[in-house]
Design an enzyme around this catalytic site. Structure first.
Site, PDB file in Angstrom:
ATOM      1  N   CYS A  29      24.466  36.558  13.139  1.00 46.07           N
ATOM      2  CA  CYS A  29      24.192  37.733  13.930  1.00 46.07           C
ATOM      3  C   CYS A  29      23.194  38.534  13.118  1.00 46.07           C
ATOM      4  CB  CYS A  29      25.461  38.568  14.062  1.00 46.07           C
ATOM      5  SG  CYS A  29      26.124  38.632  15.690  1.00 46.07           S
ATOM      6  N   GLY A  57      26.159  33.859  -2.763  1.00 37.26           N
ATOM      7  CA  GLY A  57      25.410  32.696  -2.297  1.00 37.26           C
ATOM      8  C   GLY A  57      23.960  33.024  -1.967  1.00 37.26           C
TER       9      GLY A  57
END
Ligand SMILES: Cc1ncc(COP(=O)(O)O)c(C=O)c1O
Length: 394
Positions: free
Chosen positions: A329, A69
């Site tokens: 994160c 992606g």
């Protein structure tokens, strides 16, 4: 038994996919070679491309395999930007707030290094971009491109993609959608959507990580990110990952075949989870649209008052349940969700974010196990309060 409620991060390999993947790994031959080994590999690759195209409502020639992606989104945002700029378009990139890092950071890089200017559009309080807001932004001047999330990977909001594509087409601007979170959970029809480009990733639909696809409409120009041997019409050079493509192809076909049944099963589990959490946990607030047609069927996202999402995540992990705060994160440092902030959620509430994402293999027993431990986990995290460890948003 550990319980996995983080399918939005990645999904387990489907058994049918694993079988096809392992069989394809033992094939010898570079799909670009003209001898028979190469041609056999090429046939497998092209069949996989046809499967992915069929599942997404595109033509095989429009499907460019990538490493996933992130690469697909970068290839779309940067590639279309470069092509448009060469064709004389202005430097504006129009995006809603709270895009995935793949899009937001690709655009930010173009702004920092290539003279692009980013115009960030507001989201409503459920995470939606109003087509009228896009129309207004595009009427204000020429744009190099527009990029939106088909489905928000954090709060599960489905964007009105077709209306957004109509607005972009009316203004003559190409529009890309990141459909990584949507594919396999809701119908994704590239042709019917009117989009110029679409990104998907195999590991979100039961195939291995390391492969994805960019679907690029025939009439949309993009400069390549990766140069080399000229594979895939020069749009993405490099020896192609035949086994990865085969696995992705099988997963894409299964996703399309099972979509209605899968989505209905997930929606039932999601509704059980949402009702259970709202009933049992004081101060829990569902974020994103109400369960229904405007929300991903496997997504439930809450903020919990007076505690940190990462404390909840760690306490649930101790209880054997894997979930996510939803926000990225960065190198292990949690950050506040740009999506929640773009939706107008105050910072102290955004700190208590937790996403539960359901997928193939999730059961009622998994949901019930979560509901049994969650009230005590939230109470414990609330006693610990907010930590000051979260840095301000970049
Ligand atoms: C909406 C969205 N876009 C892009 C990506 C990146 O995809 P990949 O992990 O295949 O690089 C993700 C992965 O979390 C995602 O959720």
């Amino acid at each position: 038994m550990a319980i996995y409620l983080d399918h939005a991060a990645t999904t387990p390999l489907l058994p049918e996919v694993l079988e096809a993947y392992v069989a394809a790994l033992s094939i010898v031959g570079n799909a670009s070679s003209i001898h028979s080994h190469g041609q056999a590999a090429k046939r497998m690759l092209e069949e996989a491309r046809e499967r992915v195209a069929a599942a997404l409502g595109g033509d095989p020639i429009e499907v460019v395999f990538t490493s996933g992606g992130t690469e697909s989104v970068n290839a779309a945002v940067k590639g279309i930007y470069w092509a448009r700029r060469s064709a004389g378009a202005g430097p504006r990139i129009v995006l809603p707030g709270g895009e995935h890092h793949a899009t937001a950071d690709a655009a930010a890089w173009l702004e920092a290094h290539q003279g692009a200017s980013i115009e960030q559009l507001p989201l409503d309080d459920e995470g939606r971009l109003e087509p009228a807001a896009l129309e207004r932004a595009l009427a204000a001047g020429d744009a190099a491109l527009v990029s939106v999330l088909w489905a928000n990977n954090e709060v599960g909001t489905l964007q009105p993609v077709t209306a957004l594509a109509e607005a972009a087409a009316a203004a003559g601007a190409p529009i890309h959608a990141d459909a990584v979170a949507a594919f396999g959970s809701v119908p994704v029809d590239f042709r019917a959507s009117g989009l110029s480009a679409l990104s998907v990733s195999a590991h979100k639909i039961g195939a291995p990580a390391g492969i994805g696809a960019l679907v690029l409409a025939r009439g949309t120009a993009a400069e390549p990110l990766v140069h080399g041997g000229g594979q895939q019409r020069g749009l993405r050079s490099g020896t192609q990952d035949v086994a990865g493509a085969v696995a992705f192809g099988v997963a894409a076909s299964l996703a399309a075949e099972r979509l209605a049944e899968h989505a209905a099963a997930l929606a039932m589990l999601r509704d059980r989870l949402v009702e259970g959490v709202l009933a049992a946990v004081p101060g829990a607030r569902l974020r994103g649209p109400a369960p229904g047609p405007e929300r991903l069927p496997g997504n439930a996202h809450f903020t919990f008052e007076g505690c940190d999402g990462d404390s909840l995540l760690l306490l649930l992990d101790l209880a054997g349940i894997s979930v996510s705060t939803g926000a990225a994160c960065q190198a292990g440092v949690p950050e506040l969700s740009a999506v929640l902030l773009a939706m107008g959620v105050p910072e102290h509430e955004a700190r208590g974010a937790l996403r539960f994402s359901l997928g193939a293999g999730t059961t009622e027993a998994d949901v019930d196990a979560l509901l049994r431990v969650l009230p005590a986990v939230v109470e414990r995290a609330q006693r610990a309060g907010h930590s000051d460890r979260l840095p301000a948003l970049r």
